[in-house]
Write a protein that holds these residues in place. Structure first.
Motif, PDB file in Angstrom:
ATOM      1  N   ASN A 149      -3.242 -30.311 -13.545  1.00 17.84           N
ATOM      2  CA  ASN A 149      -2.077 -30.313 -14.424  1.00 17.84           C
ATOM      3  C   ASN A 149      -0.902 -29.640 -13.721  1.00 17.84           C
ATOM      4  O   ASN A 149      -1.008 -28.493 -13.309  1.00 17.84           O
ATOM      5  CB  ASN A 149      -2.385 -29.578 -15.734  1.00 17.84           C
ATOM      6  N   HIS A 162      -0.190 -35.275 -26.259  1.00 13.30           N
ATOM      7  CA  HIS A 162      -0.035 -34.002 -25.573  1.00 13.30           C
ATOM      8  C   HIS A 162      -0.741 -34.105 -24.228  1.00 13.30           C
ATOM      9  O   HIS A 162      -1.649 -34.920 -24.043  1.00 13.30           O
ATOM     10  CB  HIS A 162      -0.644 -32.870 -26.400  1.00 13.30           C
ATOM     11  N   GLU A 163      -0.354 -33.257 -23.279  1.00 13.13           N
ATOM     12  CA  GLU A 163      -0.960 -33.339 -21.948  1.00 13.13           C
ATOM     13  C   GLU A 163      -2.464 -33.118 -22.000  1.00 13.13           C
ATOM     14  O   GLU A 163      -3.224 -33.784 -21.282  1.00 13.13           O
ATOM     15  CB  GLU A 163      -0.312 -32.330 -21.003  1.00 13.13           C
ATOM     16  N   TRP A 164      -2.922 -32.188 -22.839  1.00 13.97           N
ATOM     17  CA  TRP A 164      -4.361 -31.937 -22.908  1.00 13.97           C
ATOM     18  C   TRP A 164      -5.102 -33.144 -23.483  1.00 13.97           C
ATOM     19  O   TRP A 164      -6.242 -33.403 -23.101  1.00 13.97           O
ATOM     20  CB  TRP A 164      -4.655 -30.661 -23.688  1.00 13.97           C
ATOM     21  N   VAL A 185      -0.128 -24.073 -16.864  1.00 16.42           N
ATOM     22  CA  VAL A 185      -0.178 -24.134 -18.327  1.00 16.42           C
ATOM     23  C   VAL A 185       0.762 -23.084 -18.920  1.00 16.42           C
ATOM     24  O   VAL A 185       1.497 -23.350 -19.879  1.00 16.42           O
ATOM     25  CB  VAL A 185      -1.618 -23.923 -18.843  1.00 16.42           C
ATOM     26  N   GLY A 189       3.948 -24.207 -20.924  1.00 14.07           N
ATOM     27  CA  GLY A 189       3.935 -23.767 -22.312  1.00 14.07           C
ATOM     28  C   GLY A 189       5.221 -23.041 -22.670  1.00 14.07           C
ATOM     29  O   GLY A 189       5.803 -23.262 -23.738  1.00 14.07           O
ATOM     30  N   PHE A 194       4.857 -24.823 -26.259  1.00 17.47           N
ATOM     31  CA  PHE A 194       3.505 -24.951 -26.807  1.00 17.47           C
ATOM     32  C   PHE A 194       2.680 -23.719 -26.447  1.00 17.47           C
ATOM     33  O   PHE A 194       3.030 -22.964 -25.536  1.00 17.47           O
ATOM     34  CB  PHE A 194       2.813 -26.248 -26.365  1.00 17.47           C
ATOM     35  N   PRO A 196      -0.143 -21.933 -24.676  1.00 19.73           N
ATOM     36  CA  PRO A 196      -1.018 -22.208 -23.532  1.00 19.73           C
ATOM     37  C   PRO A 196      -2.498 -21.969 -23.844  1.00 19.73           C
ATOM     38  O   PRO A 196      -3.361 -22.633 -23.279  1.00 19.73           O
ATOM     39  CB  PRO A 196      -0.508 -21.255 -22.450  1.00 19.73           C
ATOM     40  N   TYR A 199      -3.798 -25.087 -25.461  1.00 17.68           N
ATOM     41  CA  TYR A 199      -3.988 -26.098 -24.423  1.00 17.68           C
ATOM     42  C   TYR A 199      -5.359 -25.906 -23.767  1.00 17.68           C
ATOM     43  O   TYR A 199      -6.156 -26.852 -23.655  1.00 17.68           O
ATOM     44  CB  TYR A 199      -2.864 -25.951 -23.393  1.00 17.68           C
ATOM     45  N   ASN A 202      -8.438 -26.853 -25.641  1.00 17.41           N
ATOM     46  CA  ASN A 202      -8.577 -28.246 -26.064  1.00 17.41           C
ATOM     47  C   ASN A 202      -8.652 -29.242 -24.920  1.00 17.41           C
ATOM     48  O   ASN A 202      -8.457 -30.444 -25.134  1.00 17.41           O
ATOM     49  CB  ASN A 202      -7.420 -28.601 -27.002  1.00 17.41           C
TER      50      ASN A 202
END
Length: 307
Positions: A149, A162-164, A185, A189, A194, A196, A199, A202
């Motif tokens: 990431n 979302h990226e996750w 992250v 974030g 968001f 972190p 993230y 998840n």
């Protein structure tokens, strides 16, 4: 979203590692590496048959090595660079890396390389596109591809995931592995608002085979992924959470600008042992003006002059 599956990667926990950097070549040729493993920037050693290759072969004879690339451009709409992939495979045949990694990003289009890790539009269309390309790369390399990431500073309005979520689906579709950069992250974030920790909780933890830690820079309006200072306390806290959730995976300290002496580098990554016991170093995020910050960390990773 589909239920996450577990890739059967069978990749080991290598312990604590650092990046192999030219500043430390002389030291490493004369002394025991001390740490458990090394990560190389793949592009620095492709078609490089000089002293750097000599040092790499020496280090690889002593410790495990992982190949980490910055120009696969897995998210680009350009065709995959088959010449580059063949060169990557040839380097892997020499180094015999524990794995090969790159970034979930694109680095250019129309055959132009920006030397930057550009963010993906997180859509179902781009997910299908990247999944197909990951599968092609894995077929060529004959091994799982590990994707990191990246830190990001903008988002696409067209994104629906979302990226996750995107990374979870990519793992499900391809069986690839993940390189979880907890500093990235933390940076993203902050930049995008968001949590972190959410993230990290998840992503598919069984797919994570490696963690990156590093020191970013606070540029007032945003955080920048500079890799040029000690790891700050909040990143260490995310690191411990990630190690708890994954069950323990390989740790790599990134330090690509203002690179310290080798002993200091080893001391920094060794802090991870105390962090896993709940003892966090008291280190703030380094603060600098936007003008003083490194504009492009990838430039510091790519050594364009072969030694």
């Amino acid at each position: 979203m589909s239920t996450p599956t577990t890739p059967r990667l069978g990749l080991p926990n290598l312990g604590l590692g650092v990046g192999l950097r030219s500043k430390h070549y002389s030291h490493l040729m004369k002394n025991d590496p001390v740490i458990d493993w090394f990560e190389i920037i793949s592009e620095n050693y492709i078609n490089n048959f000089g002293y750097s290759r000599h040092v790499l072969e020496h280090v690889a004879s002593l410790r495990p090595v992982v190949m980490h690339g910055v120009s696969m451009s897995i998210g680009s709409t350009d065709p995959l660079n088959l010449t580059y992939l063949q060169q990557l495979k040839e380097l892997a045949d020499l180094v015999k890396p524990a794995w090969i990694s790159d970034h979930l990003c694109w680095t250019g289009v129309a055959h132009l390389n920006t030397h930057d890790l550009l963010p993906m539009p997180l859509t179902l269309e781009s997910l299908a596109h990247v999944a197909d390309r990951v599968s092609q790369v894995q077929d060529i390399l004959q091994r799982p591809l590990i994707l990191e990431n990246p830190s990001t500073y903008m988002e696409f309005e067209s994104s629906v995931l979302h990226e996750w979520e995107f990374m979870t689906e990519l793992v499900n579709k391809t069986g690839c592995g993940l390189l979880l950069d907890v500093n990235n992250v933390f940076v993203s974030g902050h930049n995008h608002g968001f949590d972190p920790e959410f993230y990290i909780r998840n992503i598919p933890h069984k797919a994570v085979v490696q963690i990156h830690i590093a020191g970013p820079t606070d540029c007032e309006q945003y955080f920048l992924d500079t890799h040029d200072h000690p790891v700050p306390t909040p990143v260490w806290k995310l690191y411990r959470l990630a190690q708890e959730l994954t069950g323990g995976v390989s740790t790599l300290l990134e330090w690509d600008a203002n690179v310290p002496e080798y002993d200091e580098l080893v001391a920094e990554v060794t802090k991870a042992k105390q962090v896993l016991l709940g003892n966090y170093p008291d280190v703030p995020v380094y603060r600098a003006s936007a003008e003083a910050a490194v504009s492009n960390p990838v430039d510091h990773q790519m050594q364009t002059t072969h030694e």
